[in-house]
Each structure stands twice: as structure tokens, then as C-alpha cells.
Design a protein around this motif. Structure first.
Motif, mmCIF file in Angstrom:
data_model
loop_
_atom_site.group_PDB
_atom_site.id
_atom_site.type_symbol
_atom_site.label_atom_id
_atom_site.label_comp_id
_atom_site.label_asym_id
_atom_site.label_seq_id
_atom_site.Cartn_x
_atom_site.Cartn_y
_atom_site.Cartn_z
ATOM 1 N N HIS A 25 74.558 2.295 1.512
ATOM 2 C CA HIS A 25 73.582 2.918 0.686
ATOM 3 C C HIS A 25 73.026 4.310 1.383
ATOM 4 O O HIS A 25 73.263 4.380 2.449
ATOM 5 C CB HIS A 25 72.520 1.873 0.533
ATOM 6 C CG HIS A 25 71.837 1.249 1.725
ATOM 7 N ND1 HIS A 25 72.208 0.347 2.151
ATOM 8 C CD2 HIS A 25 70.782 1.756 2.433
ATOM 9 C CE1 HIS A 25 71.604 0.079 3.469
ATOM 10 N NE2 HIS A 25 70.570 0.939 3.472
ATOM 11 N N HIS A 28 68.400 8.401 5.650
ATOM 12 C CA HIS A 28 69.495 7.496 6.432
ATOM 13 C C HIS A 28 70.606 7.293 5.495
ATOM 14 O O HIS A 28 70.449 7.057 4.461
ATOM 15 C CB HIS A 28 69.111 6.439 7.271
ATOM 16 C CG HIS A 28 68.840 5.315 6.530
ATOM 17 N ND1 HIS A 28 67.445 4.863 6.356
ATOM 18 C CD2 HIS A 28 69.594 4.087 6.152
ATOM 19 C CE1 HIS A 28 67.465 3.636 5.723
ATOM 20 N NE2 HIS A 28 68.759 3.096 5.711
ATOM 21 N N GLU A 63 72.431 3.977 9.531
ATOM 22 C CA GLU A 63 72.345 2.508 9.763
ATOM 23 C C GLU A 63 73.698 2.165 9.793
ATOM 24 O O GLU A 63 74.591 2.603 8.952
ATOM 25 C CB GLU A 63 71.504 2.035 8.638
ATOM 26 C CG GLU A 63 71.688 0.602 8.430
ATOM 27 C CD GLU A 63 70.856 -0.057 7.343
ATOM 28 O OE1 GLU A 63 70.239 0.624 6.603
ATOM 29 O OE2 GLU A 63 71.265 -1.324 6.860
HETATM 30 FE FE FE2 Z 1 68.968 1.034 4.940
#
Ligand code: FE2
Length: 365
Positions: free
Chosen positions: A171, A254, A333
Motif C-alpha cells: 500500500h 510511505h 514500511e
Molecule cells: Fe502502512
């Protein structure tokens, strides 16, 4: 396509960063993250205004682009935002129909439909604006066999550090201004036909000092997921507000990259000098009460400072890097899903306490 049908996206095609020095950034993504060299564009390929390096690890493709002249829009973007994500490119089978539908639903055009050809075939692209200065480019590459795109040549240096087990983009999160989360979520609902998976408010995600609101928008096949954050009021400055102050406005916060062996991936990344957020020791004292039994050895998770969260469908393991440029803005991440479809809400409080430690050191709380 009828109104509100989800546009047919196959996933993320590439993520393009505008950076101060593409050559050095490419080396960082090779040496620190284990991305492999793919393609190059620059003066030698007839590009007078930019240099781009394309790197890939499994299904993740990054393009690192730097400006050659101060009057270029790339230089302007970099002056304004520092290093950051400019393009979130999405893979489609039929660029024209997706682009026409997006525009008919109200998207603002960034780049008109364009087909480029070389000896490897043809690629069709078109682009629209999203939050801040970020854009989406739709990429149809079914008739193309080259390394990346027309205009790029294969880049095959002898330096090829081993990969670190990163597999695909899970994502990509956007930070938007105060009171703009709903508007941005509505844009993805209206223009892309995305559904809202989850929403959090400041009661869910807050510590003594910081708070945020978030809505997660997703394509119907779950291959494209965009959580959208806005700051909320806390006693001190929210980490989202810190991002907005330093990025000078909204932008991608991110990119989450998936692995199927988070222990090996985090160990490899740490070995190569990637900095991760500190997780307090105390996190591991209470984590089992919150998430129950996991397959992994908790001591190993603690050693690598990996975060754990659970939802109705399973659990997930995740960890966040520190910002990867000078400004406290964009980070990565690393995530391994073991059934869970959520994003680690239960970790936000632990994570925020950790981020606040960092903000405290920077004097920006
Ligand atoms: Fe995330």
C-alpha cells in the motif's frame, strides 16, 4: 463502465521519486535495499532535462529522477519538497478506457494519452493529478518487451548486491492537509470507484501528544490500497503536521513493501545500514496480551524490533524505517501479512510513542 465501477487496475506499475541526485539515490536503493539495476535515461539517450535510473526487486519498480537544469519542473519539485514521490503509476490493460473514464468522472489531466514505440514494442500512458503535487500515471505495457519503456536503455552495471526479499507494493499512504481527508477519500471513491476499507479517528490513534485521522481506500481486487491521513489535534504537533511542514504540503508519506520472511528482510536491511524506528522494550511486555499466539519466536521479533498486530482474519508483522531523505518526510514500511488485511492500527500507539522520541530529538514536537 458504469458510474462508480472500480477502474480495472492490475497493481502498482512503478513509483517515481524526484530526487536531488539520482545517481547517488540509485546506489542507495541498490546497496541498502537490494534493488537490481534495470534501465537508464539521460543525456546519452537524448533526455536533456533529466536523468532517471530504474531499479527493480521482484514486482517493485522504482524510478529515481533528477533534474539537469534549475528551470525544470523536476528541479522546482525538488526545491519545494526535497526528495519525494512524484508518480504512483498504476498498471492497466487498456490505458485509453481507464483514462477517459477517470477524466469523465472529474480527474484533472496531468498528461494526455501518449503511445511511445521502440524496437521492443509500444507503451501507452496517460496521467492525472491526485493530492498535493503527486500524480497517477496509467501504464499499458502489454505490447512491450523492453527493460522499462521507450526512451530508456538497459542499465547493467557489474555492481548488483543481493536482494533483501522485498516482493511487491502492499500500500501507499498519502498525508493531506487539515480537513482534506474526506475530500481526498471522495476523490478515490468517485474517480477510481474505490471502496473505503477502514477509517480511524483521533480517538483510535492518539497518544498524549500526537493524533491523526485515516481512511483506507482500496480497489475491488485489493491490489491498490491508499490509506489517506490528515493531522488531528494533540497536545503537541502531530507527525502528519510535521510532514506537511517539511514537505511543504500534502504528499506520499510511505510505501509499504511486502516480504514473506520479515525476520530475514529486516536483518538484511539493518546489516546494510537502513535505519528503523526505535520500538520501546515495553512494547514486547504487553504485545502477547494484545495479539495472542503467533508462529514466530517473540524473542526474535523483539531482537529485530518487529511490530505485531491482529485483526479478525489473522495477524501481520511490520516495521517502519526512519525517513530516507534529509527532511523528516517520506519513509518505508516493511510488512508481512499472515492473514490480516488491516494496516496495524493496534501498533499506532506504540509507533507514535516511538516517533515522538525521534521528534523530540529533532525539537519538532
Ligand atoms: Fe502502512
Amino acid at each position: 463502465m458504469t458510474q462508480n465501477t472500480c477502474l480495472p487496475f492490475n497493481g502498482t506499475d512503478y513509483v517515481e521519486f524526484y530526487v536531488g541526485n539520482a545517481k547517488q539515490a540509485a546506489h542507495y536503493y541498490q546497496s541498502a535495499f537490494g534493488f537490481q539495476p534495470v534501465a537508464y535515461a539521460g543525456l546519452e539517450t537524448g533526455h536533456k532535462d533529466r536523468t532517471s535510473y530504474v531499479l527493480r526487486q521482484d514486482k517493485i519498480t522504482f524510478v529515481l529522477t533528477g533534474a539537469m537544469h534549475p528551470d525544470s519542473p523536476i528541479a522546482e519539485h525538488h526545491k519545494q519538497h526535497g526528495d519525494g514521490v512524484k508518480v504512483i503509476a498504476l498498471s492497466v490493460d487498456d490505458c485509453k478506457s481507464v483514462f477517459d473514464e477517470a477524466v469523465a468522472r472529474g480527474a484533472k489531466v496531468y498528461q494526455d494519452l501518449k503511445t511511445e514505440k521502440d524496437e521492443f514494442g509500444s507503451i501507452t500512458t496517460a496521467g492525472i493529478h491526485t493530492y498535493g503535487d503527486a500524480v497517477h500515471i496509467f501504464v499499458e505495457r502489454k505490447n512491450y518487451k523492453g527493460p522499462f519503456m521507450p526512451g530508456f536503455v538497459a542499465w547493467d552495471p557489474p555492481y548488483k548486491p543481493e536482494d533483501t526479499g522485498l516482493l511487491y507494493v502492499d500500500h501507499i499512504v498519502g498525508n493531506v492537509n487539515w480537513d482534506e481527508m474526506d475530500k481526498t477519500a471522495d476523490f478515490y471513491r468517485t474517480v477510481f470507484g474505490f471502496d473505503q476499507l477502514i477509517s480511524f479517528d483521533d480517538k483510535d490513534i492518539s497518544t498524549d501528544y500526537t493524533a491523526l485521522k485515516s481512511k483506507v481506500m482500496s480497489s475491488d481486487n485489493f491490489k491498490v490500497k491508499f490509506p489517506i491521513n490528515e493531522p488531528a489535534h494533540g497536545k503537541k504537533k502531530s507527525q502528519i503536521e510535521e510532514y506537511l511542514d517539511f514537505y511543504i504540503g500534502p504528499g506520499p508519506q510511505h510505501v509499504a513493501m511486502a516480504t514473506d520472511d520479515i525476520e530475514a528482510t529486516i536483518a538484511a536491511l539493518r546489516n546494510r545500514g537502513v535505519d528503523f524506528l526505535d520500538v520501546p522494550d515495553s512494547y514486547y511486555n504487553t504485545v502477547t496480551e494484545r495479539v495472542g499466539k503467533i508462529d514466530e519466536d517473540l524473542d526474535v521479533m523483539k531482537k529485530h524490533r518487529i511490530l505485531i498486530d491482529r485483526d479478525d482474519e489473522g495477524y501481520l508483522l511490520q516495521l517502519f524505517t526512519k525517513p530516507v531523505e534529509d527532511r523528516p518526510t517520506f519513509f518505508f514500511e516493511i510488512i508481512q501479512r499472515k492473514g490480516a488485511k488491516s494496516f496495524g492500527k493496534g501498533n499506532f500507539k506504540a509507533l507514535f510513542e516511538s516517533i515522538e522520541l525521534e521528534q523530540g530529538k529533532r525539537g519538532t514536537l
